[in-house]
Write a protein that holds these residues in place. Structure first.
Motif, short mmCIF file in Angstrom:
data_model
loop_
_atom_site.label_atom_id
_atom_site.label_comp_id
_atom_site.label_asym_id
_atom_site.label_seq_id
_atom_site.Cartn_x
_atom_site.Cartn_y
_atom_site.Cartn_z
N VAL A 1 3.21 -4.63 -12.61
CA VAL A 1 2.57 -3.40 -13.11
C VAL A 1 1.05 -3.58 -13.16
O VAL A 1 0.31 -2.65 -12.82
N LYS A 2 0.60 -4.76 -13.57
CA LYS A 2 -0.83 -5.03 -13.61
C LYS A 2 -1.44 -4.96 -12.21
O LYS A 2 -2.53 -4.43 -12.00
N ALA A 3 -0.71 -5.51 -11.22
CA ALA A 3 -1.19 -5.45 -9.84
C ALA A 3 -1.33 -4.01 -9.38
O ALA A 3 -2.27 -3.66 -8.65
N ARG A 4 -0.39 -3.16 -9.81
CA ARG A 4 -0.47 -1.75 -9.48
C ARG A 4 -1.73 -1.13 -10.07
O ARG A 4 -2.46 -0.40 -9.40
N ALA A 5 -1.99 -1.42 -11.34
CA ALA A 5 -3.14 -0.82 -12.04
C ALA A 5 -4.46 -1.27 -11.44
O ALA A 5 -5.43 -0.51 -11.39
N GLU A 6 -4.53 -2.51 -10.97
CA GLU A 6 -5.77 -3.06 -10.44
C GLU A 6 -6.00 -2.70 -8.97
O GLU A 6 -7.12 -2.86 -8.46
N PHE A 7 -4.97 -2.21 -8.31
CA PHE A 7 -5.07 -2.02 -6.87
C PHE A 7 -6.15 -1.03 -6.43
O PHE A 7 -6.83 -1.29 -5.42
N PRO A 8 -6.35 0.10 -7.12
CA PRO A 8 -7.37 1.04 -6.64
C PRO A 8 -8.75 0.42 -6.47
O PRO A 8 -9.48 0.76 -5.53
N SER A 9 -9.11 -0.52 -7.35
CA SER A 9 -10.45 -1.13 -7.28
C SER A 9 -10.60 -2.05 -6.08
O SER A 9 -11.72 -2.34 -5.66
N MET A 10 -9.50 -2.52 -5.54
CA MET A 10 -9.58 -3.44 -4.40
C MET A 10 -9.02 -2.83 -3.12
O MET A 10 -9.00 -3.49 -2.07
N VAL B 1 0.84 -1.20 0.00
CA VAL B 1 0.00 0.00 0.00
C VAL B 1 0.88 1.25 0.00
O VAL B 1 0.62 2.22 -0.73
N GLN B 2 1.93 1.23 0.80
CA GLN B 2 2.82 2.39 0.91
C GLN B 2 3.55 2.65 -0.39
O GLN B 2 3.69 3.81 -0.82
N VAL B 3 4.01 1.59 -1.04
CA VAL B 3 4.70 1.75 -2.32
C VAL B 3 3.73 2.30 -3.37
O VAL B 3 4.08 3.18 -4.16
N TRP B 4 2.53 1.79 -3.37
CA TRP B 4 1.52 2.27 -4.32
C TRP B 4 1.23 3.75 -4.09
O TRP B 4 1.17 4.53 -5.04
N GLU B 5 1.08 4.15 -2.83
CA GLU B 5 0.73 5.54 -2.52
C GLU B 5 1.84 6.51 -2.93
O GLU B 5 1.57 7.54 -3.55
N ARG B 6 3.08 6.19 -2.59
CA ARG B 6 4.12 7.18 -2.84
C ARG B 6 4.56 7.23 -4.31
O ARG B 6 5.33 8.11 -4.69
N ASN B 7 4.04 6.32 -5.12
CA ASN B 7 4.35 6.36 -6.54
C ASN B 7 3.15 6.77 -7.39
O ASN B 7 3.18 6.63 -8.62
N ALA B 8 2.11 7.27 -6.72
CA ALA B 8 0.93 7.74 -7.45
C ALA B 8 1.35 8.82 -8.46
O ALA B 8 2.04 9.78 -8.11
#
Length: 322
Positions: A90-99, A41-48
């Protein structure tokens, strides 16, 4: 179900799980829990808003470096190239907002509920040592829970993303008891024959049901694919006849048809039916043995019991196969 004793909850485990970095030992146990689900979650947030290349670099250094054997295309024996595996990240990153909301809720529940699940499991299996490290992470769609052997060492892995996808918001007790039983059971027989997989998965499902009598098929993971139990029951005679001829086989296509949700076989029978058939076999054997006794059977004794049970069930359902 008879309880041998009710142990005290593991007070350090909840505190241990809340830490997002490193791993902490639990007093009295050799288990360590590594939380890589929260750092995702932290990696996803700081790379938005940043390019995928930036996200990949951060993922590799923050998460992948802590579990390099898992996040490595090489362990799939040529199934994915390194570039294809990076595309999965990369796909996991793209799909993460929905979950994300469900994922974070699952992470919080894991933290809150695992100590109680271990305690209740040890009430039925007091000699459970809880010695295998737990890795709680984003599995890139690979798994909700299970073991992986990397460089000769066994790791106990829970995938928060797949738990969201396959479990929804239901009660996780049966799932955890199923996976904890696998860690406890540790029966490895040479050649990986079908009967051994049937026994391992069927007995784990049976134990989960015995420990959680109110659990439904979905909570027991017997609804993947949807209507697995009902569809298998419609062809139970054929299913046991087919299984009977494969028990000592180690054919991977036969295994895929019985235990994997995709790939399957050419029988026309439901995919992944081996979990339900194995449950019925364990239930049959459980008429004369406790689940603790069943868990202690060695390979030879387990094979004898499984083959005899499949023969009984095959004969009992033979009429429906015609």
């Amino acid at each position: 179900m008879k309880r041998l004793f009710r142990p005290v909850l593991l007070p350090l485990l909840a505190a241990m799980l809340s830490a997002s970095a490193g791993a902490t030992e639990v007093k009295g146990l050799s288990m360590q829990v590594h939380d890589l689900a929260t750092p995702f979650v932290q990696v996803w947030e700081r790379n938005a808003g940043k390019p995928d290349a930036e996200f990949l670099r951060d993922f590799r250094s923050t998460i992948g470096a802590r579990f390099p054997g898992f996040y490595d295309a090489q362990r799939f024996s040529g199934m994915f190239t390194p570039a294809q595996y990076e595309n999965m990240i990369v796909k996991a990153r793209a799909e993460f907002p929905s979950m994300r909301a469900a994922y974070e809720k699952k992470v919080a529940r894991f933290t809150q509920e695992l100590p109680g699940h271990i305690a209740s499991f040890r009430a039925s299996f007091p000699d459970y040592a809880a010695k295998t490290d737990i890795w709680f992470l984003h599995s890139l769609g690979e798994m909700d829970g299970g073991t992986r052997t990397l460089d000769g060492k066994t790791y106990f892995v829970f995938g928060a993303d797949a738990m969201v996808k396959y479990h929804g918001d239901g009660d996780e007790a049966a799932f955890f008891h199923h996976e904890l039983f696998h860690d406890y059971h540790e029966m490895e027989c040479s050649g990986e024959p079908i009967w051994a997989s049937l026994w391992n998965e069927g007995l784990a499902t049976y134990v989960a049901k015995r420990m959680n009598p109110a659990a439904n098929n979905s909570e027991l993971l017997l609804d993947i694919p949807r209507n697995l139990v009902a569809d298998t029951q419609k062809q139970l005679g054929r299913a046991f006849e087919d299984l009977h001829g494969k028990l000592d086989s180690d054919d991977r296509t036969a295994y895929a048809g019985l235990f994997q949700g995709r790939g399957g076989d050419d029988t026309g029978l439901p995919a992944r039916r081996g979990y339900y058939l194995g449950y019925l076999v364990a239930e049959d054997i459980g008429k004369t043995m406790s689940m603790q006794q069943m868990a202690k059977l060695d390979c030879a004794s387990a094979r004898t019991a499984v083959l005899a049970s499949v023969e009984r069930l095959r004969k009992a359902h033979a009429a429906s196969a015609k």
